[in-house]
Motif scaffolding. Structure first.
Motif, PDB file in Angstrom:
ATOM      1  N   GLY A   1      43.508  26.069  52.235  1.00 26.17           N
ATOM      2  CA  GLY A   1      42.323  26.599  51.574  1.00 26.17           C
ATOM      3  C   GLY A   1      41.039  26.252  52.300  1.00 26.17           C
ATOM      4  O   GLY A   1      40.124  27.089  52.424  1.00 26.17           O
TER       5      GLY A   1
ATOM      6  N   LYS B   1      38.897  33.675  46.184  1.00 26.93           N
ATOM      7  CA  LYS B   1      39.176  32.602  45.249  1.00 26.93           C
ATOM      8  C   LYS B   1      40.315  32.991  44.318  1.00 26.93           C
ATOM      9  O   LYS B   1      40.454  34.151  43.930  1.00 26.93           O
TER      10      LYS B   1
ATOM     11  N   PRO C   1      38.080  31.791  40.217  1.00 28.51           N
ATOM     12  CA  PRO C   1      36.766  31.174  40.412  1.00 28.51           C
ATOM     13  C   PRO C   1      36.076  30.726  39.131  1.00 28.51           C
ATOM     14  O   PRO C   1      35.295  29.775  39.155  1.00 28.51           O
TER      15      PRO C   1
ATOM     16  N   PRO D   1      36.628  26.853  41.020  1.00 34.94           N
ATOM     17  CA  PRO D   1      35.953  27.603  42.090  1.00 34.94           C
ATOM     18  C   PRO D   1      36.381  27.232  43.500  1.00 34.94           C
ATOM     19  O   PRO D   1      36.099  27.982  44.439  1.00 34.94           O
ATOM     20  N   LYS D   2      37.051  26.106  43.704  1.00 36.01           N
ATOM     21  CA  LYS D   2      37.446  25.701  45.049  1.00 36.01           C
ATOM     22  C   LYS D   2      38.811  26.249  45.455  1.00 36.01           C
ATOM     23  O   LYS D   2      39.143  26.264  46.643  1.00 36.01           O
ATOM     24  N   LYS D   3      39.623  26.661  44.498  1.00 33.01           N
ATOM     25  CA  LYS D   3      40.973  27.121  44.823  1.00 33.01           C
ATOM     26  C   LYS D   3      40.939  28.533  45.384  1.00 33.01           C
ATOM     27  O   LYS D   3      40.312  29.426  44.817  1.00 33.01           O
ATOM     28  N   THR D   4      41.643  28.731  46.496  1.00 34.84           N
ATOM     29  CA  THR D   4      41.710  30.035  47.142  1.00 34.84           C
ATOM     30  C   THR D   4      43.137  30.575  47.091  1.00 34.84           C
ATOM     31  O   THR D   4      44.101  29.816  46.882  1.00 34.84           O
TER      32      THR D   4
END
Length: 270
Positions: free
Chosen positions: A155, A162, A165, A169-172
């Motif tokens: 990521g 995302k 999000p 919000p940091k997880k892709t």
């Protein structure tokens, strides 16, 4: 030095991630090499602290001792349930969750469901151990760790759209899929080593996904509560719930597989 993760920027949470992996590995080692009452005591403390953190960060009024009482009750009920032969103490899981629902707090119903889920996860670890042995528990543990680490690095390096999000919000998507691939490789490795059935490579990504959903559920609660970490019990790294949310989701998924395939079959037994 170029290319080396720094203490800030997109690598700012590398240390907490590594600590999470270390904590989970320690729990696994205790389970493998010691087990028994000591492991039960450790797990009961962990679950009790998770419930305390959940009650504390969602509290909206009520006495200051209430989160402590809920955590103590959860840990004690789990210890009795697993430590006393043929104990029906698991019947007290819903009352502990109901106490969470009926006390002043943010999202009481959701918090009560999570309380029941974390208690059930503690019970599920013993179900997995008793029905299938240490190797299957280690498989779940390593899947959670590897999927988290693979997802983190993919990521941060690959980036991209995302995953969810509004909640995390940091997880892709790149990190999420990398976690599934890493999990499948773990399952393949356990099967190749003769420590499980040929189902493990196919089920491992689903176990990883369940762990990711456990992490997202806790992230959502934290965002609604307006807190960054579930507590500050681990200085600089957050709380116990932050370290064990994904494992809780993963073990619940594996335990839920029993109506479809027995844990002994997953372990490669007859």
């Amino acid at each position: 030095m170029s290319g080396v993760p720094s203490s800030g920027g997109r690598w700012a949470d590398l240390r907490p991630r590594l600590l999470s992996a270390l904590v989970l590995l320690v729990v696994g080692v205790v389970h493998v090499w010691i087990g028994g009452k000591l492991f039960l005591a450790l797990l009961s403390v962990i679950i009790g602290l998770m419930i305390w953190e959940l009650a504390r960060m969602t509290a909206r009024g009520g006495p200051a001792w209430l989160p402590v009482a809920l955590g103590l009750a959860a840990g004690l009920v789990l210890a009795v349930d697993e430590g006393v032969a043929r104990s029906p103490a698991w019947l007290l899981f819903p009352p502990v969750a109901l106490a969470m629902v009926l006390t002043p707090r943010l999202l009481p119903l959701v918090t009560g469901v999570l309380t029941l889920a974390y208690l059930a996860a503690g019970h599920a670890i013993f179900v997995i151990r008793d029905d299938a042995g240490t190797a299957l528990f280690l498989w779940v543990l390593v899947v959670v760790i590897v999927s988290d680490v693979a997802g983190y690095f993919a990521g941060r390096i690959l980036g991209g759209p995302k995953f969810w999000p509004a909640i995390s919000p940091k997880k892709t998507w790149s990190g999420t899929v990398a976690g599934w691939i890493g999990a499948a490789l773990v399952g393949l490795g356990f099967w190749a080593a003769g420590q499980g059935s040929g189902l493990l490579p196919f089920l491992s990504p689903f176990v990883a996904f369940a762990g990711q959903m456990g992490d997202i559920a806790e992230s959502w609660i934290k965002r609604r509560a307006g807190v960054k970490d579930s507590s500050h019990l681990i200085p600089g790294h957050g709380g116990v719930l932050d370290r064990f949310d994904a494992l809780s989701g993963a073990v619940l998924f594996v335990a839920a597989l029993q109506p479809l395939v027995s844990l002994m079959q997953l372990a490669g037994g007859p």
